[in-house]
Design an enzyme around this catalytic site. Structure first.
Site, PDB file in Angstrom:
ATOM      1  N   ASP A  17      -3.912 -57.463  42.055  1.00 24.14           N
ATOM      2  CA  ASP A  17      -4.920 -58.370  41.507  1.00 24.14           C
ATOM      3  C   ASP A  17      -6.308 -57.896  41.929  1.00 24.14           C
ATOM      4  OD1 ASP A  17      -4.794 -61.612  40.477  1.00 24.14           O
ATOM      5  OD2 ASP A  17      -6.690 -60.875  41.297  1.00 24.14           O
ATOM      6  N   ILE A  18      -7.268 -57.982  41.027  1.00 23.74           N
ATOM      7  CA  ILE A  18      -8.625 -57.504  41.286  1.00 23.74           C
ATOM      8  C   ILE A  18      -9.347 -58.391  42.311  1.00 23.74           C
ATOM      9  CG2 ILE A  18      -9.867 -58.817  39.495  1.00 23.74           C
ATOM     10  CD1 ILE A  18     -11.213 -56.141  38.713  1.00 23.74           C
ATOM     11  N   ASN A  68       0.936 -69.616  36.462  1.00 23.68           N
ATOM     12  CA  ASN A  68       0.037 -70.657  35.954  1.00 23.68           C
ATOM     13  C   ASN A  68       0.171 -70.738  34.433  1.00 23.68           C
ATOM     14  OD1 ASN A  68      -1.149 -71.259  38.498  1.00 23.68           O
ATOM     15  ND2 ASN A  68      -2.403 -69.411  38.333  1.00 23.68           N
ATOM     16  N   GLU A 122      -5.993 -68.208  33.398  1.00 24.51           N
ATOM     17  CA  GLU A 122      -7.224 -67.597  32.872  1.00 24.51           C
ATOM     18  C   GLU A 122      -6.960 -66.460  31.898  1.00 24.51           C
ATOM     19  OE1 GLU A 122      -9.361 -66.396  36.310  1.00 24.51           O
ATOM     20  OE2 GLU A 122      -9.879 -68.448  36.900  1.00 24.51           O
ATOM     21  N   VAL A 123      -5.856 -65.753  32.096  1.00 25.43           N
ATOM     22  CA  VAL A 123      -5.565 -64.595  31.239  1.00 25.43           C
ATOM     23  C   VAL A 123      -4.387 -64.952  30.325  1.00 25.43           C
ATOM     24  CG1 VAL A 123      -4.891 -62.168  31.180  1.00 25.43           C
ATOM     25  CG2 VAL A 123      -6.424 -62.981  32.988  1.00 25.43           C
ATOM     26  N   HIS A 175       1.906 -63.739  33.211  1.00 29.57           N
ATOM     27  CA  HIS A 175       1.944 -62.998  34.477  1.00 29.57           C
ATOM     28  C   HIS A 175       2.452 -63.920  35.562  1.00 29.57           C
ATOM     29  CE1 HIS A 175      -2.017 -64.808  33.832  1.00 29.57           C
ATOM     30  NE2 HIS A 175      -2.064 -65.034  35.148  1.00 29.57           N
TER      31      HIS A 175
HETATM   32  P1  5GP Z   1      -4.383 -66.785  36.198  1.00 27.31           P
HETATM   33  O1  5GP Z   1      -5.459 -67.725  36.678  1.00 27.31           O
HETATM   34  O2  5GP Z   1      -4.480 -66.522  34.723  1.00 27.31           O
HETATM   35  O3  5GP Z   1      -3.011 -67.202  36.647  1.00 27.31           O
HETATM   36  O4  5GP Z   1      -4.647 -65.433  36.974  1.00 27.31           O
HETATM   37  C1  5GP Z   1      -5.308 -64.349  36.410  1.00 27.31           C
HETATM   38  C2  5GP Z   1      -5.459 -63.321  37.517  1.00 27.31           C
HETATM   39  O5  5GP Z   1      -5.861 -62.117  36.931  1.00 27.31           O
HETATM   40  C3  5GP Z   1      -6.529 -63.690  38.555  1.00 27.31           C
HETATM   41  O6  5GP Z   1      -5.928 -63.740  39.845  1.00 27.31           O
HETATM   42  C4  5GP Z   1      -7.557 -62.567  38.427  1.00 27.31           C
HETATM   43  O7  5GP Z   1      -8.118 -62.181  39.656  1.00 27.31           O
HETATM   44  C5  5GP Z   1      -6.746 -61.465  37.782  1.00 27.31           C
HETATM   45  N1  5GP Z   1      -7.542 -60.554  36.961  1.00 27.31           N
HETATM   46  C6  5GP Z   1      -8.452 -60.913  35.999  1.00 27.31           C
HETATM   47  N2  5GP Z   1      -9.000 -59.810  35.461  1.00 27.31           N
HETATM   48  C7  5GP Z   1      -8.422 -58.747  36.086  1.00 27.31           C
HETATM   49  C8  5GP Z   1      -8.591 -57.347  35.950  1.00 27.31           C
HETATM   50  O8  5GP Z   1      -9.382 -56.843  35.154  1.00 27.31           O
HETATM   51  N3  5GP Z   1      -7.828 -56.553  36.763  1.00 27.31           N
HETATM   52  C9  5GP Z   1      -6.933 -57.083  37.663  1.00 27.31           C
HETATM   53  N4  5GP Z   1      -6.234 -56.212  38.398  1.00 27.31           N
HETATM   54  N5  5GP Z   1      -6.752 -58.404  37.805  1.00 27.31           N
HETATM   55  C10 5GP Z   1      -7.489 -59.226  37.031  1.00 27.31           C
END
Ligand code: 5GP
Length: 125
Positions: A39-40, A97, A105-106, A110
């Protein structure tokens, strides 16, 4: 912006771009069904994201539409990465999530794999 898990898959999301090799990622594992990368913005000593290669918005979409092979491949990949990262003995957490209440968010399914130390209570209250 929060993901609406009822909307169709949008192939312009960041994880889809990683799968196509258009955006780099810090890969830890890949097989026929899944990709795993750091994760970034890590929230634990170990914070890895495991994604299926298929186009699924969320756990809801995946569990309803994915084939048995895709589901088995994804679940096995998450377990494989946890073992490969040496997380099993001390334990780890898997988190998925979905949508607004989940804080997704994405819009590509995942699971978060957290480990490397005690992870605290399951939910902030
Ligand atoms: P969500 O809130 O959708 O469950 O988590 C999305 C995750 O994706 C977050 O923890 C965020 O830090 C990670 N993320 C978002 N953009 C990127 C990216 O460009 N690269 C990586 N490696 N992780 C990302």
């Amino acid at each position: 912006m929060a993901v609406d898990p009822t909307k169709p898959y949008n192939s312009e999301n960041i994880f889809a771009k990683m799968l196509r090799g258009e955006v780099p990622c810090s890969k830890v594992y890949e097989d026929e069904w899944s990709l795993a990368f750091h994760d970034i913005n890590p929230q634990a000593d170990v914070h890895i994201l495991v994604i299926p290669k298929g186009a699924y918005v969320s756990w809801d979409d995946f569990s309803a539409k994915a084939s048995a092979e895709e589901i088995a491949g994804f679940v096995r990949a998450a377990g494989h990465v946890a073992r490969e990262q040496g997380l099993v003995v001390r334990g780890y957490r898997l988190l998925g999530n979905v949508g607004r209440n989940g804080g997704q968010e994405v819009p590509h399914l995942h699971v978060h794999l957290f480990g490397g130390g005690p992870l605290g209570p399951m939910l902030a209250r």
